[in-house]
Design a protein around this motif. Structure first.
Motif, PDB file in Angstrom:
ATOM      1  N   MET A   1       0.848  -1.191   0.000  1.00 14.79           N
ATOM      2  CA  MET A   1       0.000   0.000   0.000  1.00 14.79           C
ATOM      3  C   MET A   1       0.887   1.247   0.000  1.00 14.79           C
ATOM      4  O   MET A   1       1.751   1.400   0.864  1.00 14.79           O
ATOM      5  CB  MET A   1      -0.920   0.002   1.219  1.00 14.79           C
ATOM      6  CG  MET A   1      -1.798   1.235   1.340  1.00 14.79           C
ATOM      7  SD  MET A   1      -2.861   1.191   2.819  1.00 14.79           S
ATOM      8  CE  MET A   1      -4.346   0.556   2.114  1.00 14.79           C
ATOM      9  N   LYS A   2       0.689   2.117  -0.979  1.00 14.46           N
ATOM     10  CA  LYS A   2       1.471   3.346  -1.065  1.00 14.46           C
ATOM     11  C   LYS A   2       1.153   4.235   0.125  1.00 14.46           C
ATOM     12  O   LYS A   2      -0.007   4.436   0.477  1.00 14.46           O
ATOM     13  CB  LYS A   2       1.149   4.069  -2.364  1.00 14.46           C
ATOM     14  CG  LYS A   2       2.045   5.259  -2.660  1.00 14.46           C
ATOM     15  CD  LYS A   2       1.708   5.847  -4.033  1.00 14.46           C
ATOM     16  CE  LYS A   2       2.585   7.057  -4.336  1.00 14.46           C
ATOM     17  NZ  LYS A   2       2.234   7.659  -5.654  1.00 14.46           N
ATOM     18  N   LYS A   3       2.191   4.778   0.770  1.00 15.80           N
ATOM     19  CA  LYS A   3       1.999   5.503   2.017  1.00 15.80           C
ATOM     20  C   LYS A   3       1.759   6.991   1.842  1.00 15.80           C
ATOM     21  O   LYS A   3       1.170   7.638   2.706  1.00 15.80           O
ATOM     22  CB  LYS A   3       3.213   5.287   2.934  1.00 15.80           C
ATOM     23  CG  LYS A   3       3.378   3.855   3.410  1.00 15.80           C
ATOM     24  CD  LYS A   3       2.199   3.401   4.251  1.00 15.80           C
ATOM     25  CE  LYS A   3       2.377   1.990   4.780  1.00 15.80           C
ATOM     26  NZ  LYS A   3       1.227   1.536   5.570  1.00 15.80           N
ATOM     27  N   ASN A   4       2.239   7.590   0.744  1.00 14.95           N
ATOM     28  CA  ASN A   4       2.064   9.029   0.540  1.00 14.95           C
ATOM     29  C   ASN A   4       1.404   9.261  -0.808  1.00 14.95           C
ATOM     30  O   ASN A   4       1.951   8.909  -1.849  1.00 14.95           O
ATOM     31  CB  ASN A   4       3.416   9.748   0.608  1.00 14.95           C
ATOM     32  CG  ASN A   4       3.250  11.270   0.577  1.00 14.95           C
ATOM     33  OD1 ASN A   4       2.596  11.823  -0.299  1.00 14.95           O
ATOM     34  ND2 ASN A   4       3.858  11.940   1.534  1.00 14.95           N
ATOM     35  N   ILE A   5       0.232   9.841  -0.768  1.00 19.40           N
ATOM     36  CA  ILE A   5      -0.529  10.117  -1.981  1.00 19.40           C
ATOM     37  C   ILE A   5      -1.043  11.547  -1.920  1.00 19.40           C
ATOM     38  O   ILE A   5      -1.640  11.950  -0.914  1.00 19.40           O
ATOM     39  CB  ILE A   5      -1.705   9.133  -2.136  1.00 19.40           C
ATOM     40  CG1 ILE A   5      -1.186   7.691  -2.222  1.00 19.40           C
ATOM     41  CG2 ILE A   5      -2.549   9.478  -3.364  1.00 19.40           C
ATOM     42  CD1 ILE A   5      -2.269   6.650  -2.123  1.00 19.40           C
ATOM     43  N   ALA A   6      -0.774  12.308  -2.959  1.00 23.70           N
ATOM     44  CA  ALA A   6      -1.236  13.699  -3.055  1.00 23.70           C
ATOM     45  C   ALA A   6      -0.779  14.525  -1.852  1.00 23.70           C
ATOM     46  O   ALA A   6      -1.462  15.457  -1.425  1.00 23.70           O
ATOM     47  CB  ALA A   6      -2.745  13.753  -3.192  1.00 23.70           C
ATOM     48  N   GLY A   7       0.369  14.162  -1.280  1.00 20.62           N
ATOM     49  CA  GLY A   7       0.901  14.909  -0.140  1.00 20.62           C
ATOM     50  C   GLY A   7       0.325  14.505   1.195  1.00 20.62           C
ATOM     51  O   GLY A   7       0.588  15.146   2.212  1.00 20.62           O
ATOM     52  N   VAL A   8      -0.451  13.430   1.219  1.00 21.67           N
ATOM     53  CA  VAL A   8      -1.060  12.954   2.467  1.00 21.67           C
ATOM     54  C   VAL A   8      -0.439  11.610   2.833  1.00 21.67           C
ATOM     55  O   VAL A   8      -0.388  10.698   2.007  1.00 21.67           O
ATOM     56  CB  VAL A   8      -2.583  12.784   2.318  1.00 21.67           C
ATOM     57  CG1 VAL A   8      -3.184  12.210   3.599  1.00 21.67           C
ATOM     58  CG2 VAL A   8      -3.242  14.105   1.968  1.00 21.67           C
ATOM     59  N   GLU A   9       0.002  11.503   4.064  1.00 26.35           N
ATOM     60  CA  GLU A   9       0.596  10.264   4.562  1.00 26.35           C
ATOM     61  C   GLU A   9      -0.470   9.369   5.191  1.00 26.35           C
ATOM     62  O   GLU A   9      -1.264   9.817   6.013  1.00 26.35           O
ATOM     63  CB  GLU A   9       1.659  10.571   5.620  1.00 26.35           C
ATOM     64  CG  GLU A   9       2.904  11.256   5.102  1.00 26.35           C
ATOM     65  CD  GLU A   9       3.916  10.270   4.522  1.00 26.35           C
ATOM     66  OE1 GLU A   9       3.691   9.055   4.674  1.00 26.35           O
ATOM     67  OE2 GLU A   9       4.897  10.726   3.929  1.00 26.35           O
ATOM     68  N   ILE A  10      -0.494   8.110   4.791  1.00 26.19           N
ATOM     69  CA  ILE A  10      -1.336   7.142   5.490  1.00 26.19           C
ATOM     70  C   ILE A  10      -0.636   6.779   6.799  1.00 26.19           C
ATOM     71  O   ILE A  10       0.541   6.416   6.789  1.00 26.19           O
ATOM     72  CB  ILE A  10      -1.537   5.872   4.649  1.00 26.19           C
ATOM     73  CG1 ILE A  10      -2.350   6.176   3.392  1.00 26.19           C
ATOM     74  CG2 ILE A  10      -2.249   4.794   5.474  1.00 26.19           C
ATOM     75  CD1 ILE A  10      -2.604   4.967   2.519  1.00 26.19           C
ATOM     76  N   PRO A  11      -1.317   6.912   7.933  1.00 21.90           N
ATOM     77  CA  PRO A  11      -0.685   6.552   9.207  1.00 21.90           C
ATOM     78  C   PRO A  11      -0.175   5.108   9.166  1.00 21.90           C
ATOM     79  O   PRO A  11      -0.805   4.226   8.567  1.00 21.90           O
ATOM     80  CB  PRO A  11      -1.826   6.708  10.218  1.00 21.90           C
ATOM     81  CG  PRO A  11      -2.759   7.694   9.584  1.00 21.90           C
ATOM     82  CD  PRO A  11      -2.692   7.405   8.116  1.00 21.90           C
ATOM     83  N   ASP A  12       0.969   4.867   9.799  1.00 17.68           N
ATOM     84  CA  ASP A  12       1.565   3.524   9.759  1.00 17.68           C
ATOM     85  C   ASP A  12       1.682   2.897  11.143  1.00 17.68           C
ATOM     86  O   ASP A  12       2.474   1.993  11.354  1.00 17.68           O
ATOM     87  CB  ASP A  12       2.936   3.574   9.080  1.00 17.68           C
ATOM     88  CG  ASP A  12       3.926   4.459   9.833  1.00 17.68           C
ATOM     89  OD1 ASP A  12       3.522   5.075  10.847  1.00 17.68           O
ATOM     90  OD2 ASP A  12       5.093   4.539   9.406  1.00 17.68           O
ATOM     91  N   SER A  13       0.862   3.374  12.087  1.00 21.10           N
ATOM     92  CA  SER A  13       0.879   2.814  13.434  1.00 21.10           C
ATOM     93  C   SER A  13       0.263   1.423  13.435  1.00 21.10           C
ATOM     94  O   SER A  13      -0.367   0.984  12.463  1.00 21.10           O
ATOM     95  CB  SER A  13       0.076   3.721  14.378  1.00 21.10           C
ATOM     96  OG  SER A  13      -1.289   3.711  14.001  1.00 21.10           O
ATOM     97  N   ALA A  14       0.428   0.715  14.556  1.00 20.61           N
ATOM     98  CA  ALA A  14      -0.177  -0.608  14.694  1.00 20.61           C
ATOM     99  C   ALA A  14      -1.691  -0.520  14.589  1.00 20.61           C
ATOM    100  O   ALA A  14      -2.340  -1.389  13.986  1.00 20.61           O
ATOM    101  CB  ALA A  14       0.236  -1.219  16.035  1.00 20.61           C
ATOM    102  N   MET A  15      -2.268   0.525  15.146  1.00 22.37           N
ATOM    103  CA  MET A  15      -3.717   0.690  15.097  1.00 22.37           C
ATOM    104  C   MET A  15      -4.184   0.932  13.661  1.00 22.37           C
ATOM    105  O   MET A  15      -5.186   0.353  13.216  1.00 22.37           O
ATOM    106  CB  MET A  15      -4.164   1.854  15.992  1.00 22.37           C
ATOM    107  CG  MET A  15      -5.676   2.027  16.039  1.00 22.37           C
ATOM    108  SD  MET A  15      -6.219   3.219  17.300  1.00 22.37           S
ATOM    109  CE  MET A  15      -5.805   4.775  16.486  1.00 22.37           C
TER     110      MET A  15
END
Length: 213
Positions: A1-15
């Motif tokens: 899963m791409k983590k940064n799209i359009a300047g927005v980071e998908i959180p990568d915490s355990a939750m």
């Protein structure tokens, strides 16, 4: 899963990873991608307005916002938004999330289809509604650049026939509980989808009440 799209980071915490895995195995691809796009548009709307927000909580809220439409809730008497909000609350209680933050996520999910209210509440609640409405009906479409829209849709496509398929998914998730659509945009969905559906009318409820005058 791409983590940064359009300047927005998908959180990568355990939750965040846990909710991603849960929803990937729970939802159709159409609804999973819709939830992800809603998160990106929600976050971008917050950046535009220079709002302070918790991206992890926004992500969890976006993931759960439409889960109440799942077959699991086929016998539920509640609005699908409330089922999603309750599910998010149960999920968040397994993590070190403060009660007031859980309540805010609950409200963001419960109110995301109620026009005219979320934008006057907390950033998280306002952003959740903005993100969902942008992906569903193109609300404030021109506030997002073509590059932002393209990057998000390229990563998580709007499937062929998305508009009609989304309406169908909403309708099937509410068909057994038509009374819960009263006073919300959900009434429009069943009105178009089910030829036997009859809207409740507020004036009719007043005039037809047991009060003598």
């Amino acid at each position: 899963m791409k983590k940064n799209i359009a300047g927005v980071e998908i959180p990568d915490s355990a939750m965040a990873q846990a909710v991603t895995d849960l929803m990937r195995g729970t939802k159709s691809e159409l609804m999973f991608h819709h939830a992800l796009r809603a998160f990106f548009f929600a976050a971008l709307s917050g950046y535009q307005k220079k709002l302070t927000f918790d991206a992890e909580l926004l992500y969890v809220g976006a993931m759960f916002h439409n889960v109440g439409l799942n077959a699991k809730y086929h016998d539920s008497p509640y609005r699908y938004e409330v089922d999603g909000a309750n599910a998010a609350r149960e999920f968040l209680m397994n993590y070190a999330v403060a009660d007031d933050a859980i309540d805010e996520v609950w409200a963001a999910i419960a109110l995301h289809t109620t026009p005219g209210i979320p934008e006057h509440m907390s950033p998280l609640i306002a952003m959740m509604s903005a993100g969902v409405q942008m992906d569903v009906r193109g609300a404030c479409y021109e506030d997002f650049t073509a590059q932002q829209r393209d990057e998000i849709v390229q990563a998580y496509p709007r499937e062929s026939g998305f508009k009609k398929r989304l309406i169908d998914a909403y309708a099937r998730g509410m068909a057994h509980r038509p009374d819960t659509t009263f006073g919300t945009v959900n009434a429009d969905v069943l009105d178009r989808w089910d030829p036997n559906y009859r809207r409740q009318n507020f004036c009719g409820l007043i005039l037809g009440s047991d009060w003598p005058n």
